[in-house]
Design a protein around this motif. Structure first.
Motif, PDB file in Angstrom:
ATOM      1  N   SER A  16       0.867  -1.173   0.000  1.00  0.00           N
ATOM      2  CA  SER A  16       0.000   0.000   0.000  1.00  0.00           C
ATOM      3  C   SER A  16       0.901   1.219   0.000  1.00  0.00           C
ATOM      4  N   ALA A  17       0.762   2.054  -1.030  1.00  0.00           N
ATOM      5  CA  ALA A  17       1.696   3.138  -1.272  1.00  0.00           C
ATOM      6  C   ALA A  17       1.605   4.223  -0.212  1.00  0.00           C
ATOM      7  N   GLY A  18       2.685   5.013  -0.133  1.00  0.00           N
ATOM      8  CA  GLY A  18       2.741   6.132   0.792  1.00  0.00           C
ATOM      9  C   GLY A  18       3.836   5.945   1.816  1.00  0.00           C
ATOM     10  N   ALA A  19       4.118   6.987   2.552  1.00  0.00           N
ATOM     11  CA  ALA A  19       5.158   6.937   3.572  1.00  0.00           C
ATOM     12  C   ALA A  19       4.647   7.593   4.848  1.00  0.00           C
ATOM     13  N   ALA A  20       5.080   7.076   5.979  1.00  0.00           N
ATOM     14  CA  ALA A  20       4.706   7.637   7.273  1.00  0.00           C
ATOM     15  C   ALA A  20       5.739   7.209   8.298  1.00  0.00           C
ATOM     16  N   SER A  21       5.835   7.966   9.371  1.00  0.00           N
ATOM     17  CA  SER A  21       6.721   7.577  10.466  1.00  0.00           C
ATOM     18  C   SER A  21       6.028   7.801  11.792  1.00  0.00           C
ATOM     19  N   GLY A  22       6.419   7.016  12.772  1.00  0.00           N
ATOM     20  CA  GLY A  22       5.801   7.136  14.081  1.00  0.00           C
ATOM     21  C   GLY A  22       6.278   6.030  14.994  1.00  0.00           C
ATOM     22  N   PRO A 200      -0.195   3.425   4.404  1.00  0.00           N
ATOM     23  CA  PRO A 200       1.002   2.746   3.895  1.00  0.00           C
ATOM     24  C   PRO A 200       1.200   1.402   4.585  1.00  0.00           C
ATOM     25  N   ALA A 201       1.602   0.386   3.823  1.00  0.00           N
ATOM     26  CA  ALA A 201       1.771  -0.941   4.416  1.00  0.00           C
ATOM     27  C   ALA A 201       2.911  -1.681   3.732  1.00  0.00           C
ATOM     28  N   VAL A 202       3.686  -2.396   4.548  1.00  0.00           N
ATOM     29  CA  VAL A 202       4.760  -3.257   4.055  1.00  0.00           C
ATOM     30  C   VAL A 202       4.588  -4.613   4.723  1.00  0.00           C
ATOM     31  N   VAL A 203       4.557  -5.682   3.938  1.00  0.00           N
ATOM     32  CA  VAL A 203       4.399  -7.032   4.473  1.00  0.00           C
ATOM     33  C   VAL A 203       5.648  -7.855   4.152  1.00  0.00           C
ATOM     34  N   VAL A 219       8.189   4.186   7.551  1.00  0.00           N
ATOM     35  CA  VAL A 219       7.672   3.133   6.679  1.00  0.00           C
ATOM     36  C   VAL A 219       7.433   3.710   5.295  1.00  0.00           C
ATOM     37  N   ASP A 220       7.968   3.042   4.263  1.00  0.00           N
ATOM     38  CA  ASP A 220       7.759   3.464   2.878  1.00  0.00           C
ATOM     39  C   ASP A 220       7.051   2.347   2.136  1.00  0.00           C
ATOM     40  N   GLY A 221       5.757   2.542   1.865  1.00  0.00           N
ATOM     41  CA  GLY A 221       4.971   1.516   1.188  1.00  0.00           C
ATOM     42  C   GLY A 221       5.253   1.418  -0.289  1.00  0.00           C
ATOM     43  N   ASP A 222       5.978   2.364  -0.853  1.00  0.00           N
ATOM     44  CA  ASP A 222       6.371   2.280  -2.264  1.00  0.00           C
ATOM     45  C   ASP A 222       7.638   1.440  -2.417  1.00  0.00           C
ATOM     46  N   LEU A 223       8.633   1.711  -1.556  1.00  0.00           N
ATOM     47  CA  LEU A 223       9.904   0.996  -1.643  1.00  0.00           C
ATOM     48  C   LEU A 223       9.885  -0.320  -0.882  1.00  0.00           C
ATOM     49  N   GLY A 224       8.910  -0.493   0.027  1.00  0.00           N
ATOM     50  CA  GLY A 224       8.860  -1.709   0.834  1.00  0.00           C
ATOM     51  C   GLY A 224       9.916  -1.732   1.924  1.00  0.00           C
ATOM     52  N   THR A 225      10.193  -0.566   2.533  1.00  0.00           N
ATOM     53  CA  THR A 225      11.227  -0.491   3.554  1.00  0.00           C
ATOM     54  C   THR A 225      10.664   0.013   4.878  1.00  0.00           C
ATOM     55  N   ALA A 482      -2.016  -0.717 -12.347  1.00  0.00           N
ATOM     56  CA  ALA A 482      -2.733   0.485 -12.762  1.00  0.00           C
ATOM     57  C   ALA A 482      -2.635   1.595 -11.733  1.00  0.00           C
ATOM     58  N   ALA A 483      -2.379   1.253 -10.475  1.00  0.00           N
ATOM     59  CA  ALA A 483      -2.359   2.236  -9.398  1.00  0.00           C
ATOM     60  C   ALA A 483      -1.001   2.891  -9.195  1.00  0.00           C
ATOM     61  N   ASP A 484      -0.004   2.481  -9.947  1.00  0.00           N
ATOM     62  CA  ASP A 484       1.352   3.021  -9.821  1.00  0.00           C
ATOM     63  C   ASP A 484       1.477   4.255 -10.707  1.00  0.00           C
ATOM     64  N   PRO A 485       1.630   5.458 -10.139  1.00  0.00           N
ATOM     65  CA  PRO A 485       1.660   6.665 -10.966  1.00  0.00           C
ATOM     66  C   PRO A 485       2.865   6.750 -11.896  1.00  0.00           C
ATOM     67  N   ARG A 486       3.926   5.994 -11.614  1.00  0.00           N
ATOM     68  CA  ARG A 486       5.061   5.958 -12.544  1.00  0.00           C
ATOM     69  C   ARG A 486       4.811   4.977 -13.672  1.00  0.00           C
ATOM     70  N   LEU A 487       4.131   3.872 -13.369  1.00  0.00           N
ATOM     71  CA  LEU A 487       3.896   2.847 -14.377  1.00  0.00           C
ATOM     72  C   LEU A 487       2.700   3.172 -15.264  1.00  0.00           C
ATOM     73  N   ALA A 488       1.723   3.908 -14.732  1.00  0.00           N
ATOM     74  CA  ALA A 488       0.512   4.210 -15.506  1.00  0.00           C
ATOM     75  C   ALA A 488       0.819   4.849 -16.862  1.00  0.00           C
ATOM     76  N   PRO A 489       1.704   5.854 -16.944  1.00  0.00           N
ATOM     77  CA  PRO A 489       2.013   6.417 -18.266  1.00  0.00           C
ATOM     78  C   PRO A 489       2.631   5.394 -19.215  1.00  0.00           C
ATOM     79  N   VAL A 490       3.412   4.455 -18.672  1.00  0.00           N
ATOM     80  CA  VAL A 490       3.996   3.403 -19.504  1.00  0.00           C
ATOM     81  C   VAL A 490       2.889   2.517 -20.076  1.00  0.00           C
ATOM     82  N   LEU A 491       1.914   2.170 -19.251  1.00  0.00           N
ATOM     83  CA  LEU A 491       0.791   1.350 -19.725  1.00  0.00           C
ATOM     84  C   LEU A 491       0.013   2.064 -20.824  1.00  0.00           C
TER      85      LEU A 491
END
Length: 542
Positions: A16-22, A200-203, A219-225, A482-491
């Motif tokens: 799940s995309a996004g970043a947060a800290s806490g 944001p979620a990383v599993v 937590v960075d849900g885009d990078l998975g870190t 489809a939900a990836d804003p970097r990949l969407a233009p490629v699609l």
């Protein structure tokens, strides 16, 4: 291993995309099962077990009443499991054999969870749901604290071994800044509901449980870190609980090329009235946890509720996507050694044609009473013959716009022939990626192979788009790609005409397309297809 307190970088699969800290707050642990005791009053013991199951059912029903959308559907399904007479009979049989109530409940749930685990894949993931129900029932019997979500009194990053639907459904974005789990996959309930809530979620994060309560993590849900060791001063503030606003203007590139940006939904609760439409209406939530199929009248009402919210707009309804890998008791399908390659999706109609015919009739009746532009599609189509058979069946019921999902490489490679029989294609990148790379999409250890930037997967998407362009028929993407804003233009550069995603992803994708011309998208797609791996593909994109 000791608790992680120093500055440490952990990696997993961003779902799940996004970043947060806490600060970290860990899930409450399941109660320890005491040693078995001698039962002096079997009837009293059986009554206690029945009371525990009844209390569990009531709690789940109460949680369901306080939420909506996919979360409500999942909780209602779990309540039906807890109230299942067969489960109660299994518990009673064990009490009659001399077991005390906590051990009888544990044994009955564990037996069912074991059967699911033997099925592998999606079934194995659902075993965790039964274990959560077991732990809650045992806690009630022991008078122990209920396992589940912490309440530290401030916003926090939730860390757990895994999250059951009963917990995930109750996540409050105002309190839960991000989610980190040791287990779970990109299509788990944790992933689906976290995306729907915009958390944001990383599993698949090994070592996550060693994070100490109170340690600040980023937590960075885009990078998975997950980076541990920040300061409390840098922690994110709690987010207000707001409903994501979908852009009111249609999706298009900078030079005006239209790209439909549609929603993935499970029920009317997920609809945004301002959206362009729906690209994937998952109807299986209506069927979950039932001993018999919902009646045509019940189905018609559920479909009509969605269609009435979107007058004049496109709504793509997917017929029942279930089978041996998604247990629906009324289907009566036996366990399979490899459910991902078994009887699922459209294949269930071969042995249970009435289920599909009832659903198509209900969709057609709901469509006839609305101004919504209703399209229907079948999941897990493998051959042109299957596509032709489904199309004939749907049109027999009066449905004019009929398509299929492309989730199997064989179907992607024969897309031009499939389009002789149907009006559109919708590419499910989650399953298509799984089957293309021979990698179980539930296995976080294979996240590199399941990356939607895999050039082989993009090759197949481009092949489908080319087939659509040749005959002038639309080809969309409704998977997580489809939900990836970097990949969407490629699609879009590959020739995809519509993108369907969770509502939370629409604003970023809308903005990404508006910044690029169609020619820029096409040139980016060509560079990406020339890459050898996902990392190189990302670098090749603008």
């Amino acid at each position: 291993m000791g608790e992680v307190t120093a500055r440490t970088l952990l990696s997993g699969l961003g779902v799940s995309a996004g970043a947060a800290s806490g600060p970290v707050a860990r899930m409450g642990r399941p109660p320890a099962l005491p040693g078995a005791r001698v039962v002096a009053d079997a009837e009293a013991e059986a009554a206690a077990a029945r009371s525990a199951l009844a209390a569990l059912t009531e709690d789940l029903e109460d949680r369901a009443a306080r939420t909506s959308g996919a979360a409500r559907e999942i909780l209602e399904a779990l309540a039906m499991i807890a109230a299942d007479p067969l489960l109660a009979e299994a518990v009673a049989a064990r009490v009659a054999g001399g077991a005390d109530a906590p051990h009888a409940v544990t044994a009955a749930f564990d037996e069912q969870a074991g059967l699911l685990r033997e099925g592998g894949g999606y079934l194995a993931e659902r075993a965790a749901d039964l274990e959560d129900l077991r732990d809650r029932a045992v806690a009630w019997l022991l008078g122990a604290p209920m396992p589940g979500l912490p309440a530290p009194g401030h916003p926090f990053v939730l860390v757990a071994d895994d999250l059951a639907p009963a917990d995930t459904a109750m996540l409050d974005p105002a309190d839960v800044l991000a989610v980190v789990t040791v287990r779970g996959g990109p299509t788990s309930h944790t992933a689906i509901l976290a995306r729907a809530l915009g958390i944001p979620a990383v599993v698949g994060v090994a070592g996550a449980l060693e994070l100490a309560d109170g340690v600040v993590v980023a937590v960075d849900g885009d990078l998975g870190t997950v980076r541990a060791g920040g300061s409390a001063a840098t922690a994110s503030a709690g987010r207000p609980q707001t409903r994501v606003a979908v852009p009111a203007t249609p999706g298009r590139t900078a030079d005006g090329h239209p790209v439909e940006l549609l929603l993935n939904i499970g029920s009317a609760k997920d609809v945004r009235p301002e959206a362009e439409g729906v690209g994937l209406f998952r109807t299986e939530f209506l069927f979950l946890g039932r001993r018999s199929a919902p009646s045509p009248a019940e189905q018609r009402a559920a479909y009509a509720e969605v269609l009435d919210l979107l007058p004049g707009r496109k709504v793509v309804i997917r017929t029942l996507d279930a089978g041996a890998d998604k247990p629906l008791p009324f289907l009566g399908l036996p366990p399979e050694e490899n459910p991902a390659l078994g009887i699922r999706g459209l294949r269930t109609a071969a042995g249970l044609p009435q289920v599909l015919d009832d659903q198509l009739a209900a969709i057609a009746q709901a469509a006839a009473a609305t101004t919504a532009d209703v399209w229907v599609m079948a999941p897990m189509v493998a051959t042109p013959a299957e596509a032709a058979s489904f199309a004939a069946r749907a049109r027999h019921h009066g449905l004019a716009k009929v398509g299929v999902m492309i989730e199997i490489p064989a179907a992607a490679l024969r897309a031009h022939r499939i389009l002789r029989h149907v009006d559109f294609l919708s590419i499910g990148t989650n399953d298509l990626g799984q089957y293309t790379m021979a990698a179980d999409r539930q296995d976080g250890r294979l996240s590199d192979l399941l990356d939607p930037w895999q050039p082989a997967l993009l090759d197949l998407i481009g092949h489908c788009a080319d087939a659509g362009r040749t005959v002038g028929r639309p080809v969309g993407v409704c998977g997580e790609a489809a939900a990836d804003p970097r990949l969407a233009p490629v699609l879009v550069g590959l020739g995809i005409s519509s993108l369907s995603m969770a509502a939370t992803a629409v604003p970023a994708v809308h903005a990404a397309l508006a910044e690029r011309t169609l020619d820029q998208c096409a040139r980016a797609a060509a560079r990406v297809l020339d890459a050898d791996d996902p990392s190189a593909a990302r670098e090749a994109a603008p």
